[in-house]
Motif scaffolding. Structure first.
Motif, short mmCIF file in Angstrom:
data_model
loop_
_atom_site.label_atom_id
_atom_site.label_comp_id
_atom_site.label_asym_id
_atom_site.label_seq_id
_atom_site.Cartn_x
_atom_site.Cartn_y
_atom_site.Cartn_z
N TRP A 202 0.84 -1.19 0.00
CA TRP A 202 0.00 0.00 0.00
C TRP A 202 0.88 1.24 0.00
CZ3 TRP A 202 -5.49 -0.01 0.46
CH2 TRP A 202 -6.07 1.26 0.58
N PHE A 203 0.82 2.04 -1.07
CA PHE A 203 1.54 3.30 -1.11
C PHE A 203 0.52 4.41 -1.29
CE2 PHE A 203 4.72 0.27 -2.34
CZ PHE A 203 5.89 0.74 -1.78
N TRP A 204 0.47 5.36 -0.35
CA TRP A 204 -0.47 6.47 -0.50
C TRP A 204 -0.09 7.29 -1.71
CZ3 TRP A 204 -4.84 6.26 1.94
CH2 TRP A 204 -4.91 5.55 3.14
N PRO A 205 -1.04 7.97 -2.33
CA PRO A 205 -0.69 8.81 -3.48
C PRO A 205 0.38 9.81 -3.06
CG PRO A 205 -3.08 8.70 -3.22
CD PRO A 205 -2.47 8.01 -2.04
N GLY A 206 1.44 9.90 -3.84
CA GLY A 206 2.50 10.82 -3.50
C GLY A 206 3.66 10.15 -2.78
N GLN A 207 3.43 8.95 -2.27
CA GLN A 207 4.52 8.22 -1.66
C GLN A 207 5.36 7.59 -2.77
OE1 GLN A 207 2.60 5.67 1.21
NE2 GLN A 207 4.45 5.52 2.42
N THR A 208 6.66 7.60 -2.59
CA THR A 208 7.52 7.02 -3.62
C THR A 208 7.43 5.50 -3.57
OG1 THR A 208 9.01 8.84 -3.15
CG2 THR A 208 9.85 7.08 -4.57
N TRP A 209 7.37 4.88 -4.77
CA TRP A 209 7.36 3.42 -4.81
C TRP A 209 8.75 2.91 -4.50
CZ3 TRP A 209 4.07 1.13 -9.40
CH2 TRP A 209 2.73 1.45 -9.17
N ASP A 210 8.91 2.38 -3.32
CA ASP A 210 10.21 1.92 -2.87
C ASP A 210 10.29 0.41 -3.09
OD1 ASP A 210 12.44 1.15 -1.59
OD2 ASP A 210 11.88 1.92 0.39
N HIS A 211 11.15 0.03 -4.05
CA HIS A 211 11.17 -1.38 -4.41
C HIS A 211 11.80 -2.26 -3.34
CE1 HIS A 211 9.73 -1.57 -8.63
NE2 HIS A 211 9.86 -0.26 -8.49
N SER A 212 12.52 -1.65 -2.41
CA SER A 212 13.16 -2.50 -1.41
C SER A 212 12.41 -2.45 -0.08
CB SER A 212 14.62 -2.07 -1.21
OG SER A 212 14.64 -0.69 -0.90
N ARG A 213 11.25 -1.75 -0.09
CA ARG A 213 10.53 -1.64 1.17
C ARG A 213 9.99 -3.00 1.58
NH1 ARG A 213 5.22 2.08 2.31
NH2 ARG A 213 4.06 0.34 1.48
N LEU A 214 10.21 -3.32 2.81
CA LEU A 214 9.65 -4.56 3.33
C LEU A 214 8.79 -4.21 4.52
CD1 LEU A 214 12.70 -6.99 3.24
CD2 LEU A 214 10.64 -7.09 1.84
N ILE A 215 7.66 -4.83 4.59
CA ILE A 215 6.83 -4.61 5.76
C ILE A 215 6.69 -5.94 6.47
CG2 ILE A 215 4.54 -3.99 6.60
CD1 ILE A 215 4.23 -2.12 4.31
N TYR A 216 7.05 -5.94 7.73
CA TYR A 216 6.87 -7.18 8.48
C TYR A 216 5.52 -7.13 9.14
CZ TYR A 216 11.66 -8.09 7.41
OH TYR A 216 12.81 -8.32 6.72
N GLU A 217 4.56 -7.62 8.41
CA GLU A 217 3.21 -7.64 8.96
C GLU A 217 3.03 -8.97 9.65
OE1 GLU A 217 -0.06 -7.24 6.31
OE2 GLU A 217 0.28 -5.09 6.07
N VAL A 218 2.65 -8.92 10.87
CA VAL A 218 2.34 -10.18 11.52
C VAL A 218 0.83 -10.37 11.43
CG1 VAL A 218 2.56 -11.54 13.61
CG2 VAL A 218 4.25 -9.79 13.06
#
Ligand code: HEM
Lengths: 309, 317
Positions: A202-218
């Motif tokens: 999920w990237f809010w409008p205006g947020q940069t698409w970060d290809h290395s972003r990892l989210i540790y969702e439990v």
């Protein structure tokens, strides 16, 4: 605010149709609502004035006694069709000259596209993959959508509003269809196009698409929260929750229906009413499940060895 | 009349000419006669062309006159195989753009545009792994107007999806699916599905990353089909494997490869267009048979609806 990112998404050639869809939809909703308003006004007027109701031609457009009710297709309809064809052709030409169809690298099974998106008109279903297993999102839901659409004429027993725009006479039908089409279908497509970035995150409008972003969702399952560990327990618990939702929801819906739409309720056969209730509850279940996931990180409600919901 | 006289005069002389072979003066006279005759015929021909609507060719094609009479306006529609999709006359308000938004017609027009540009594209395309992608490059770079052709096909497809949604939306808003048009709504839903499938099968054909991954994502869901997919609920119990399940049937293999490309191509260019055309024929036929466009109908009041219902019931009993 990363305007460049926004521009990149909006100007991707295959996203242009969606960008075009928004103003088109807005315009046609406006056009429909405008006529519905006018008709509703006329209906209100005729209802208070039975004498006028007998003589009025019952349309909001002018009609003089001398006028013929019917007109020739040639030229009156054909010229509209001809004009429409020319205008569509011009739009298509201009669009095709100014914007090139996308062509990526040759297909390569070893290089994954990220994000790998379905064509835009299926993005609603792809978005559902976040909240449901593929057999539900990819198979059951499309089937239900098709079946649900097909049965509309057979479950809508309201004889009013056939062949003219109106809001007052068809509030329930319009609200339901509006919810399904605009909120569940178009809005999901917009989310899939503009919000979902690499890794389907999920990237809010205006947020940069970060290809290395990892989210540790439990993500947890609902039975875990209640401390149920055995498989049998999970199965039974899920059945109770899902069954309970449909039972309680069905009851609530029926109470509301009887109170606020008594006429429609009387008109419907038991088969018609159960169809309406079942589809309504399933439609409402979608945003509920989405909120569970987005707010509470709950993945499954019902876990069995064969399927998870 | 003048013609007949000429013929009578000419004939005997022609015979005598034949009889007196070698008579030079006779031959010269005969040629003069022929000359005069041809001139009159040419004049007649030119005279006839001044009003082409009277020629045999014209009247054989257009079976009625074209002066502006109500009868001819009706015949213009009825005696034409394409236009007779329409009735001769329709409700005066039904031609107003604001009622139908013209979206059904626009959808159909886009389908025709797509068929036309699609056939042209087929001349330059081979549905094989080796050639497909190169064909598209070649089309874009070397074929005159190739890029425009491809763009038009692509954007018309997107527009058609939008138009069909708007059409459905309009039909819903005007309550046009109500009695007696329930079945045509069903036909419409099938057309909607076919439109989406047409678009989707076309996506793979350029054989680029975009189409490849879109179709991979799309068909991966088929793995999970209940009963029929090898990863779906109860699939394993029914002995489904990646090599015999429904996804295998769709792709002609266990991965998106040459067979999938060929299958996609055949569905896209032959299978679905034919099925969609058949359903469109039924759709248009039913619009007519269900009494034409639903409206704009005179508004109905709630009190009348109740009365009408009771009336219908009483008649049915
Ligand atoms: C390939 C797709 C389709 C084509 C080419 C098509 C074409 C048409 C056309 C030309 C009309 C005449 C009126 C108008 O232009 O609005 C029409 C009417 C109608 N269409 Fe479609 N249509 C398609 C899809 C659909 C869909 C998806 C639905 C609904 C789910 C639908 C339901 C209807 C109904 C109920 C009517 C009668 C409307 C009335 O009487 O006012 N059609 N269609």
């Amino acid at each position: 605010m990363d305007w460049h990112q926004i521009w990149e998404i909006v100007s991707t050639p295959d996203n242009v149709p969606i960008v075009a869809l928004i103003p088109l939809l807005a315009f046609y909703i406006y056009l429909g609502v405008k006529q519905a308003r006018a008709n509703d006004q006329l209906i209100a007027q005729l209802e208070t004035d039975p004498a006028l109701a007998k003589t009025h031609h019952r349309k909001t457009w002018p009609f003089r006694p001398g006028w013929q009710k019917e007109i020739h297709v040639w030229p009156f309809l054909l010229r509209v069709e001809f004009l429409a064809a020319i205008i569509v052709t011009i739009i298509l030409m201009v669009w095709s000259i100014t914007l090139n169809a996308p062509l990526e690298e040759p297909s390569n099974p070893n290089v994954t596209m990220n994000p790998a998106k379905a064509p835009w008109y299926f993005l609603g279903l792809q978005e559902m993959l976040v909240y449901f297993d593929p057999w539900i999102a990819g198979v059951v839901m499309p089937t239900l959508i098709i079946v649900g659409l097909i049965i509309i004429p057979y479950i809508d027993t309201n004889p009013l509003g056939a062949g003219y725009y109106t809001i007052k006479q068809r509030k329930f039908a319009l609200a339901t269809f509006g919810f399904g089409f605009l909120a569940l279908w178009v809005a999901m497509i917009l989310i899939g196009t503009f919000i979902r970035g690499p890794g389907w995150q999920w990237f809010w409008p205006g947020q940069t698409w970060d290809h290395s972003r990892l989210i540790y969702e439990v993500n947890r399952d609902l039975p875990d929260i209640f401390g149920i560990t055995s498989n049998l327990g999970k199965g039974i618990f899920g059945a109770v929750v899902v069954g309970g939702y449909f039972a309680a929801g069905g009851l609530a819906l029926t109470l509301l229906f009887r109170r606020f739409m008594a006429k429609d309720f009387r008109r419907m056969s038991i088969l018609q009413y159960s169809m309406v209730a079942a589809f309504m509850l399933m439609m409402i279940a979608l945003p509920i499940k989405m909120l569970f996931r987005l707010l509470f990180h709950i993945k499954y409600v019902w876990i069995t060895p064969w399927f998870n919901i | 009349m003048a013609d007949e006289k000429d013929v009578k005069e000419v004939k005997p002389r022609a015979e005598s000419g034949n009889g007196a072979k070698g008579n030079g003066a006779g031959l010269v006279k005969e040629i003069r006669d022929i000359n005069a005759e041809l001139v009159t015929k040419a004049k007649e021909q030119v005279e006839g062309l001044k009003d082409p609507t009277k020629t045999q060719v014209f009247t054989s094609i257009f079976r009625h006159k074209h002066d502006d009479t109500p009868r001819n306006r009706a015949l213009g529609v009825l005696s034409n195989v394409f236009l007779h999709l329409h009735p001769a006359k329709i409700n005066r308000d039904a031609v107003r753009y604001s009622y139908t938004w013209g979206m059904g017609g626009i959808t159909f027009y886009l389908f025709i545009v797509l068929t036309f540009t699609g056939v042209l594209l087929m001349f330059y395309y081979h549905p094989s792994k080796v050639q497909a992608f190169r064909d598209v490059l070649y089309l874009e770079a070397d074929v005159p107007f190739g890029k425009l052709l491809r763009n038009m096909h692509r954007w018309a497809a997107h527009l058609m999806v939008i138009a069909v949604w708007l059409h459905m939306f309009r039909v819903f808003l005007t309550g046009s699916y109500k009695k007696p048009r329930e079945f045509n709504w069903t036909v419409g839903v099938i057309l909607l599905v076919l439109t989406l499938l047409l678009s989707f099968t076309g996506y793979l054909l350029p054989d680029d990353q975009l189409g490849f991954w879109a179709v991979t994502v799309g068909t991966n869901m088929a793995r999970a089909t209940p009963l029929l997919g090898h990863e779906g609920p109860l699939g394993a119990q029914l002995h489904m494997t990646p090599y015999n399940d429904i996804r295998f049937g769709l792709l002609g293999g266990s991965i998106v490869d040459a067979n999938a490309l060929l299958r996609s191509y055949i569905w896209h260019c032959i299978g679905i267009p034919i099925v969609a055309s058949i359903f469109m024929i039924v759709h248009f036929w039913r619009v007519r048979k269900d009494g034409g466009i639903s409206g704009p109908a005179p508004v109905m009041l709630a009190s009348e609806a109740e009365k009408q219902r009771r009336g219908v019931k009483a008649a049915g009993e």
